[in-house]
Design a protein around this motif. Structure first.
Motif, PDB file in Angstrom:
ATOM      1  N   THR A   1       0.833  -1.210   0.000  1.00  0.00           N
ATOM      2  CA  THR A   1       0.000   0.000   0.000  1.00  0.00           C
ATOM      3  C   THR A   1       0.866   1.258   0.000  1.00  0.00           C
ATOM      4  OG1 THR A   1      -1.689  -1.201   1.253  1.00  0.00           O
ATOM      5  CG2 THR A   1      -1.880   1.195   1.207  1.00  0.00           C
ATOM      6  N   PHE A   2       1.886   1.255   0.837  1.00  0.00           N
ATOM      7  CA  PHE A   2       2.778   2.405   0.945  1.00  0.00           C
ATOM      8  C   PHE A   2       3.482   2.683  -0.394  1.00  0.00           C
ATOM      9  CE2 PHE A   2       6.884   4.373   1.789  1.00  0.00           C
ATOM     10  CZ  PHE A   2       6.523   5.433   2.605  1.00  0.00           C
ATOM     11  N   LEU A   3       3.998   1.646  -1.031  1.00  0.00           N
ATOM     12  CA  LEU A   3       4.726   1.817  -2.297  1.00  0.00           C
ATOM     13  C   LEU A   3       3.798   2.230  -3.431  1.00  0.00           C
ATOM     14  CD1 LEU A   3       7.271  -1.156  -2.102  1.00  0.00           C
ATOM     15  CD2 LEU A   3       7.766   1.287  -1.864  1.00  0.00           C
ATOM     16  N   LEU A   4       2.585   1.697  -3.448  1.00  0.00           N
ATOM     17  CA  LEU A   4       1.625   2.105  -4.481  1.00  0.00           C
ATOM     18  C   LEU A   4       1.310   3.594  -4.359  1.00  0.00           C
ATOM     19  CD1 LEU A   4      -0.883  -0.901  -4.467  1.00  0.00           C
ATOM     20  CD2 LEU A   4       0.608  -0.219  -6.353  1.00  0.00           C
ATOM     21  N   SER A   5       1.262   4.077  -3.115  1.00  0.00           N
ATOM     22  CA  SER A   5       0.974   5.494  -2.884  1.00  0.00           C
ATOM     23  C   SER A   5       2.190   6.373  -3.160  1.00  0.00           C
ATOM     24  CB  SER A   5       0.502   5.698  -1.446  1.00  0.00           C
ATOM     25  OG  SER A   5       0.384   7.066  -1.156  1.00  0.00           O
TER      26      SER A   5
ATOM     27  N   GLU B   1      -6.323   3.784   4.020  1.00  0.00           N
ATOM     28  CA  GLU B   1      -5.905   4.833   4.958  1.00  0.00           C
ATOM     29  C   GLU B   1      -5.273   4.231   6.214  1.00  0.00           C
ATOM     30  OE1 GLU B   1      -9.465   7.107   5.541  1.00  0.00           O
ATOM     31  OE2 GLU B   1      -9.171   8.290   3.737  1.00  0.00           O
ATOM     32  N   LYS B   2      -5.891   3.160   6.731  1.00  0.00           N
ATOM     33  CA  LYS B   2      -5.366   2.501   7.932  1.00  0.00           C
ATOM     34  C   LYS B   2      -3.979   1.910   7.687  1.00  0.00           C
ATOM     35  CE  LYS B   2      -9.731   1.424  10.203  1.00  0.00           C
ATOM     36  NZ  LYS B   2     -10.723   0.382  10.531  1.00  0.00           N
ATOM     37  N   GLN B   3      -3.790   1.317   6.489  1.00  0.00           N
ATOM     38  CA  GLN B   3      -2.485   0.740   6.143  1.00  0.00           C
ATOM     39  C   GLN B   3      -1.409   1.829   6.051  1.00  0.00           C
ATOM     40  OE1 GLN B   3      -1.483  -2.306   6.056  1.00  0.00           O
ATOM     41  NE2 GLN B   3      -3.400  -3.431   6.062  1.00  0.00           N
ATOM     42  N   MET B   4      -1.789   2.997   5.500  1.00  0.00           N
ATOM     43  CA  MET B   4      -0.839   4.104   5.373  1.00  0.00           C
ATOM     44  C   MET B   4      -0.473   4.666   6.743  1.00  0.00           C
ATOM     45  SD  MET B   4       0.121   4.453   2.269  1.00  0.00           S
ATOM     46  CE  MET B   4       0.835   6.095   2.225  1.00  0.00           C
ATOM     47  N   VAL B   5      -1.468   4.808   7.601  1.00  0.00           N
ATOM     48  CA  VAL B   5      -1.207   5.290   8.972  1.00  0.00           C
ATOM     49  C   VAL B   5      -0.268   4.322   9.686  1.00  0.00           C
ATOM     50  CG1 VAL B   5      -2.273   5.662  11.243  1.00  0.00           C
ATOM     51  CG2 VAL B   5      -3.339   6.630   9.206  1.00  0.00           C
TER      52      VAL B   5
ATOM     53  N   GLU C   1       4.457   4.740  -6.737  1.00  0.00           N
ATOM     54  CA  GLU C   1       3.698   4.725  -7.989  1.00  0.00           C
ATOM     55  C   GLU C   1       2.798   5.953  -8.143  1.00  0.00           C
ATOM     56  OE1 GLU C   1       4.476   2.462 -10.167  1.00  0.00           O
ATOM     57  OE2 GLU C   1       5.779   1.458  -8.721  1.00  0.00           O
ATOM     58  N   GLY C   2       2.565   6.657  -7.032  1.00  0.00           N
ATOM     59  CA  GLY C   2       1.765   7.885  -7.096  1.00  0.00           C
ATOM     60  C   GLY C   2       0.270   7.663  -7.237  1.00  0.00           C
ATOM     61  N   LEU C   3      -0.222   6.478  -6.841  1.00  0.00           N
ATOM     62  CA  LEU C   3      -1.653   6.202  -6.933  1.00  0.00           C
ATOM     63  C   LEU C   3      -2.407   6.897  -5.798  1.00  0.00           C
ATOM     64  CD1 LEU C   3      -1.776   2.366  -7.772  1.00  0.00           C
ATOM     65  CD2 LEU C   3      -1.697   4.288  -9.346  1.00  0.00           C
ATOM     66  N   THR C   4      -3.643   7.272  -6.070  1.00  0.00           N
ATOM     67  CA  THR C   4      -4.498   7.853  -5.029  1.00  0.00           C
ATOM     68  C   THR C   4      -5.023   6.710  -4.155  1.00  0.00           C
ATOM     69  OG1 THR C   4      -6.530   7.657  -6.325  1.00  0.00           O
ATOM     70  CG2 THR C   4      -5.247   9.685  -6.612  1.00  0.00           C
ATOM     71  N   TYR C   5      -5.576   7.068  -2.998  1.00  0.00           N
ATOM     72  CA  TYR C   5      -6.134   6.041  -2.107  1.00  0.00           C
ATOM     73  C   TYR C   5      -7.277   5.287  -2.792  1.00  0.00           C
ATOM     74  CZ  TYR C   5      -3.464   7.760   1.924  1.00  0.00           C
ATOM     75  OH  TYR C   5      -2.456   8.108   2.797  1.00  0.00           O
ATOM     76  N   ILE C   6      -8.078   6.001  -3.586  1.00  0.00           N
ATOM     77  CA  ILE C   6      -9.195   5.358  -4.294  1.00  0.00           C
ATOM     78  C   ILE C   6      -8.663   4.352  -5.305  1.00  0.00           C
ATOM     79  CG2 ILE C   6     -11.110   5.764  -5.920  1.00  0.00           C
ATOM     80  CD1 ILE C   6     -11.516   8.495  -4.497  1.00  0.00           C
TER      81      ILE C   6
ATOM     82  N   ASN D   1     -11.013   3.198   3.380  1.00  0.00           N
ATOM     83  CA  ASN D   1     -10.717   3.235   4.807  1.00  0.00           C
ATOM     84  C   ASN D   1      -9.587   2.261   5.162  1.00  0.00           C
ATOM     85  OD1 ASN D   1     -11.259   4.182   7.473  1.00  0.00           O
ATOM     86  ND2 ASN D   1     -12.305   2.259   7.890  1.00  0.00           N
ATOM     87  N   THR D   2      -9.597   1.079   4.547  1.00  0.00           N
ATOM     88  CA  THR D   2      -8.541   0.081   4.776  1.00  0.00           C
ATOM     89  C   THR D   2      -7.202   0.610   4.283  1.00  0.00           C
ATOM     90  OG1 THR D   2     -10.128  -1.731   4.570  1.00  0.00           O
ATOM     91  CG2 THR D   2      -7.815  -2.300   4.272  1.00  0.00           C
TER      92      THR D   2
END
Length: 197
Positions: free
Chosen positions: A138-142, A164-168, A145-150, A161-162
């Motif tokens: 999740t962190f690397l995709l964000s 967001e929780k993984q990023m936190v 790779e620059g992907l949005t949470y959606i 929501n899942t």
């Protein structure tokens, strides 16, 4: 069509059954009023429409959970308020991230040695690799790779929501293991990779 939805209970029952006419009636009845209310909160017409659209779409997606005895008007207004608060909190979080980025810029100007930069980058990557699997992905995709949470939610077939929780969770783990300046540099390096792939 409108007459059959004048009763609150009939309207809710029709919505729960997935009646699109009931949904259209609801949108026609409340959309503009909710936008006015959201504008008073957000002071931004575009943001207000986003807030209201999110609320109405989410209500439709979760229509089966609507309770028969609720006031649909109160439900919508409260949902708009909650959505505004959520977006406001996210904006504060983004501002905090931007602060980290600026701090990273200050720090990277001090690190002029290329070998030192490589050493730091190796250290950062090593810490990221030690994150739990889903957290790391999740962190690397964000960040890489620059992907949005959606987009990440759709890719992983999970809720936003899942994600967001993984990023936190990822930031929490990294913050414990790395110094604040390293965190700042990490934001900068990942941002640079997006600009200069």
């Amino acid at each position: 069509m409108k007459k059959q939805f004048l009763s609150q209970k009939k309207l809710i029952r029709s919505l729960r059954k997935g009646n699109t006419h009931a949904y259209t009636y609801l949108v026609e009845l409340y959309y503009e009023k909710l936008c006015d209310y959201a504008t008073n909160l957000a002071r931004d017409d575009f943001k207000s429409e986003d807030i209201v659209q999110n609320v109405i779409v989410r209500m439709w997606q979760q229509r089966e959970k609507l309770k028969a005895d609720i006031s649909i008007k109160n439900y919508l207004y409260k949902s708009v308020y909650n959505e505004f608060v959520d977006q406001y909190r996210k904006e504060i979080a983004i501002t905090a991230l931007e602060k980290k980025y600026i701090e990273g810029l200050d720090f990277v100007t001090m690190v002029k040695d290329e070998d030192e930069t490589k050493r730091i980058m190796h250290f950062i990557n090593k810490e990221i690799e030690q994150l739990p699997n889903k957290c790391r992905e999740t962190f690397l995709l964000s960040k890489k790779e620059g992907l949005t949470y959606i987009e990440i939610a759709e890719f992983q077939n999970v809720s936003v929501n899942t994600v967001e929780k993984q990023m936190v969770k990822a930031f929490s783990i990294l913050r414990k293991r790395m110094k604040e300046k390293m965190i700042s540099l990490m934001f900068l390096l990942f941002r640079m990779k997006k600009i200069n792939p």
